[in-house]
Design a protein around this motif. Sequence first.
Motif, mmCIF file in Angstrom:
data_model
loop_
_atom_site.group_PDB
_atom_site.id
_atom_site.type_symbol
_atom_site.label_atom_id
_atom_site.label_comp_id
_atom_site.label_asym_id
_atom_site.label_seq_id
_atom_site.Cartn_x
_atom_site.Cartn_y
_atom_site.Cartn_z
ATOM 1 N N ALA A 1 56.977 17.529 19.297
ATOM 2 C CA ALA A 1 56.631 18.251 20.096
ATOM 3 C C ALA A 1 56.988 19.840 19.281
ATOM 4 C CB ALA A 1 57.958 19.248 21.245
ATOM 5 N N ASP A 2 56.366 20.311 19.185
ATOM 6 C CA ASP A 2 55.361 21.502 18.244
ATOM 7 C C ASP A 2 56.950 22.459 19.117
ATOM 8 O OD1 ASP A 2 53.334 20.341 16.227
ATOM 9 O OD2 ASP A 2 52.889 20.879 18.891
ATOM 10 N N ARG A 3 57.221 22.689 20.129
ATOM 11 C CA ARG A 3 57.762 23.768 19.905
ATOM 12 C C ARG A 3 58.734 23.376 21.338
ATOM 13 N NH1 ARG A 3 55.688 27.593 23.414
ATOM 14 N NH2 ARG A 3 52.816 27.295 23.135
ATOM 15 N N LYS B 1 46.904 15.048 19.859
ATOM 16 C CA LYS B 1 46.934 16.114 18.980
ATOM 17 C C LYS B 1 45.908 16.765 18.065
ATOM 18 C CE LYS B 1 51.430 17.442 17.862
ATOM 19 N NZ LYS B 1 52.438 17.762 17.475
ATOM 20 N N GLU C 1 48.666 21.251 20.198
ATOM 21 C CA GLU C 1 49.730 21.411 19.971
ATOM 22 C C GLU C 1 50.932 20.583 21.927
ATOM 23 O OE1 GLU C 1 51.687 25.983 19.790
ATOM 24 O OE2 GLU C 1 50.350 25.322 22.061
ATOM 25 N N CYS C 2 52.379 19.788 21.035
ATOM 26 C CA CYS C 2 52.542 19.618 22.475
ATOM 27 C C CYS C 2 53.599 20.888 22.273
ATOM 28 C CB CYS C 2 52.957 18.531 21.831
ATOM 29 S SG CYS C 2 54.289 17.581 22.902
ATOM 30 N N VAL C 3 53.939 20.782 23.815
ATOM 31 C CA VAL C 3 55.498 21.732 23.842
ATOM 32 C C VAL C 3 55.881 20.676 24.831
ATOM 33 C CG1 VAL C 3 55.888 23.860 25.453
ATOM 34 C CG2 VAL C 3 53.694 23.871 24.388
ATOM 35 N N ALA D 1 50.388 10.975 18.607
ATOM 36 C CA ALA D 1 50.157 12.305 17.242
ATOM 37 C C ALA D 1 48.498 12.226 17.463
ATOM 38 C CB ALA D 1 51.016 11.217 16.377
#
Lengths: 258, 229
Positions: free
Chosen positions: B216-218, B196, B41-43, B193
Motif C-alpha cells: 500500500a502507498d497509503r 503497480k 498507486e495502491c490504496v 508490485a
Amino acid sequence: MTDETLLSARDLSLHFGKIPALVGVDADLWPGEVLAVVGESGSGKTTLLNVLSGRMRADAGAVWYRDPARRLHDVHAMPAPALRALHRSDWGFVHQNPRDNLRMAVSAGGNVGERLMAAGNRHYGNIRAEAIDWLTQVEIDADRVDDMPRTFSGGMLQRLQIARTLVTHPRLVFMDEPTGGLDVSVQARLLDLIRSLVARLNIAVVLVTHDLAVARLLAHRIMVMQRGVVVETGLTDQVLDDPQHAYTQLLVSSVLQA
Amino acid sequence: MSAPPQMLRVEGLDKQFTLHLRGGLHLPVLHAVELAVHAGECVALAGPSGAGKSTLLRSLYGNYRADAGRILVRHDGEMVDIARAPPRTVVQVRAKTLGYVSQFLRVVPRVPALDIVAEAAPDRSREAAAALLHRLNIPARLHALPPATFSGGEQQRVNLARGFIGGHPILLLDEPTASLDAANRDIVIAMIADAKARGVAIVGIFHDAEVRGRVADRLLHIAPLQDAA
C-alpha cells in the motif's frame, strides 16, 4: 457496441379475468445479452415470455423486434406467416418440457434436421452432417443420431431441444425454465452448455427462471416480477447482492445456502 | 514525466441498507466517502471489522448501489460514473477496465480451473492462463479439474489468476492473501508490485499488516457510522 435494441417492449398489460399477469411492463434486450426474468409461479414471467415472443397477445402495449437489416417489426402486428418464419429462423424457443418442442416420433437427427429444412435447407447430406455436428455440440453421441427421442433421458431430451433450436443460428432465443425438473447434476451440465454456447454464438436470450442461481450463472441483467409488475431490474449481481425492493429481498433471503 | 493520471475518483459516496424484512430498518454504512487513486498507486482500506470496507469495495465495482455521490472510473479515456451508468455500460467497464478479486471463488459446476482463468484473459489465451496458474503454484495436474474440490488456498489462487489475467487498469482486491501460506503470499505481493509498475491502480483490503505495509502507498480509514436514530 450498438445502442440499438434487438427487442423492446413498452407498457405491456394483460389480465386473465381479474388477475393481472402483466402491468405496464417495459423491457429491452440488446444483441448478445442474456436477460433473466425471475419471480415465483404466478408472477407473470412466463406470460411475459409468451407475449415478447408473439405467442400470446397483450391487452395493451407493443413489442418491437429489429431484424438483421435493422428494420423494426411490431411483433403483434406481423402477419402470422411472417411471425412463424421468424420463429423458424432468427428466433428460437426452448421449452421447460422438451416434448413440447421435439417430435417424439422422429429420430434425434431428424428433429435437428427438420428445423434446417424448415429454414429452407434441402441438401440431405449437409443436413445430416449438420445434425450430427449439433448433437456432438450438445454432448450427445453421434451414433445416437438415428435413435428415437423416447429412448433419451430427460437431460438428453433437453440437450436435443437445444440442438434443434440453435441449429439455425438464431439471434434471439426465449427460454422457459430450461433446467426445471432436471436432476441437479444434469442441471449443472446443461447450464454449463447453455452458458458456453450462448457466449460463443453471441445469442441474445430472454430466460425465465425461478432459480436465482441459474440467473446468476447465465444472465447479464435481471428483471424481478411480482403479480405482473416488474418491481426491480438491473445488473444481475447487483440485484441479487444488494436487492432494493422488499419482494427481491424476500426472494434472495429465501434461497437455501448449499 | 507528467503525473500519473487519475484512474478512480469517489465523491461524496453514501451507502445504506434498508432491510424491508426487518420493518424497513435503515443501516447507514458509508457517508461522504472521498477517494482518488492514480495509475500505479495502491490504496488500502483500513478500519475495524464491520466498518464498511467491503461495502465500499463492492460499491466501487457496481455490485452495491450507491445512494448518493459519484464513482468515477477512467474507461476508454473518459470518466464514467459507475453509480449512474446503465447496466450495459457497467458490464463493459468491468470487461475492460475494472477488475475485482472477491474473497471467495464462486465456482461454476464442471468448468475446469484453466478455463475459468482463460475465459477472463483478454484474448482467451490458455497459455497465459496456464503460465499464471503455474506462477501461483497451481500444478498442471489441477488445471483440467473444476476447482470445487480444491482447498481454500488453491481456490483463492485460481480466483487471483482470474482477476489478474484480464490486464485491467484498475483492480479491486478483497483480502487477496487471506487463505494463503507465506510462500504464496509473497508471490501475490510480487504480482501486486508488478501490476503497480505497469500503472495499474489498486484499491484493496489487506488484513495482514505485513502485506499491507509492502503493497500500500497509503491508507483510507473507514470509520464505523453510528446506527441511525
